[in-house]
Enzyme design. Sequence first.
Site, mmCIF file in Angstrom:
data_model
loop_
_atom_site.group_PDB
_atom_site.id
_atom_site.type_symbol
_atom_site.label_atom_id
_atom_site.label_comp_id
_atom_site.label_asym_id
_atom_site.label_seq_id
_atom_site.Cartn_x
_atom_site.Cartn_y
_atom_site.Cartn_z
ATOM 1 N N THR A 171 0.828 -1.204 0.000
ATOM 2 C CA THR A 171 0.000 0.000 0.000
ATOM 3 C C THR A 171 0.867 1.259 0.000
ATOM 4 O OG1 THR A 171 -1.657 -1.193 1.282
ATOM 5 C CG2 THR A 171 -1.885 1.182 1.187
ATOM 6 N N THR A 172 1.905 1.273 0.825
ATOM 7 C CA THR A 172 2.799 2.429 0.915
ATOM 8 C C THR A 172 3.532 2.665 -0.395
ATOM 9 O OG1 THR A 172 3.069 1.938 3.264
ATOM 10 C CG2 THR A 172 4.656 3.463 2.302
ATOM 11 N N TYR A 197 -12.651 -3.486 -2.492
ATOM 12 C CA TYR A 197 -13.831 -3.054 -3.231
ATOM 13 C C TYR A 197 -14.924 -4.117 -3.356
ATOM 14 C CZ TYR A 197 -16.999 -0.989 -6.593
ATOM 15 O OH TYR A 197 -18.121 -0.501 -7.184
ATOM 16 N N TYR A 205 -2.527 -9.813 4.745
ATOM 17 C CA TYR A 205 -2.442 -8.379 5.066
ATOM 18 C C TYR A 205 -3.861 -7.861 5.279
ATOM 19 C CZ TYR A 205 -1.298 -3.378 4.243
ATOM 20 O OH TYR A 205 -1.161 -2.016 4.325
ATOM 21 N N ARG A 245 -8.776 0.483 4.585
ATOM 22 C CA ARG A 245 -8.465 0.823 3.198
ATOM 23 C C ARG A 245 -9.156 -0.114 2.213
ATOM 24 N NH1 ARG A 245 -3.274 4.346 2.684
ATOM 25 N NH2 ARG A 245 -3.996 4.374 0.536
ATOM 26 N N LYS A 277 -0.156 -9.539 8.620
ATOM 27 C CA LYS A 277 0.149 -8.148 8.930
ATOM 28 C C LYS A 277 -1.156 -7.516 9.370
ATOM 29 C CE LYS A 277 1.417 -3.692 6.898
ATOM 30 N NZ LYS A 277 1.764 -2.948 5.653
ATOM 31 N N ILE A 326 5.861 -4.083 10.010
ATOM 32 C CA ILE A 326 6.023 -3.641 8.622
ATOM 33 C C ILE A 326 5.694 -2.161 8.657
ATOM 34 C CG2 ILE A 326 5.267 -3.881 6.235
ATOM 35 C CD1 ILE A 326 4.723 -6.814 6.767
#
Length: 298
Positions: free
Chosen positions: A47-48, A111, A137, A142, A166, A207
């Site tokens: 994501t980052t 989504y 994850y 998000r 995560k 992380i």
Amino acid sequence: MSKAAIFGAMTALITPFKNGKLDKAGYEKLIKRQIKYGVDAVVPVGTTGESATLTHDEHRVCIEIAVNACKNTNVKVLAGAGSNATHEAIGLAKFAQDHGADGVLSVAPYYNKPTQEGLYLHYKAIANSVDIPVLLYNVPGRTGCDILPETVIKLFNDCENIYGVKEASGSIDRCVDLLAHEPKLYVLSGEDAINYPILSNGGKGVISVTSNLLPDQTAALTHYALDNEFLKAKEINDKLYNINKIMFCESNPIPIKAAMFIAGLIDTLEYRLPLCNPSAANLKKIEEIMKSYDIKGF
């Protein structure tokens, strides 16, 4: 059950751009800086790393750069390999394995809001497609999708190479729940503000977003905690609290990229739309808070 696992101090890498394109040389420099300052693994294209707006070719190139940069070091590559389409996630996971990544991190499908059974089948298919370790994850804020503890534990028990999760729900209770019911599960912190509480509860690492800027401090915190030196770990966590919080004053990775630019670690401050520069007010706050920290260069 003995599983291969990638854990410890890990950095959720930003993806630098220059004139709208992937800055390959800058990316390699950032990874080598992470290696220099003691992280255990780097995590490209999560994501980052703005994976949602990278092309598939850019995604693959980022993995290749990370693998090459970490070659002949002790630093592992946990490659981002997530999608809301299972076949795409499988393709990325296979690519990561074929090109030398040590494991894959796969974000919950976003989504389309699958059921828990759908999540189970999604991750089982990914795990069955590769031999390298797979880390789930969970970041419901998000993705709009929450991998519940019972699903995580079922996947851990049923899939030999799924070793942990995560956890970026922001819930300490969730981490306690997971480890109370499956102590062998590897829970990795996905939220910097609560790295220490997760580690002190039995988490196996972090992380980190802030680690892009302060890899040495993030590594020290994590390693102290894993060595049961919790007072030393907490002292570092407390010192990092202000910067950890400001890194989420706007959507990640907007603040961390701004901080990297201010620190001179990236040449240009560029995002992929719909992400854009932080507000002037937040940029000033970030710059002010950064003055309290010793940010190492290359």
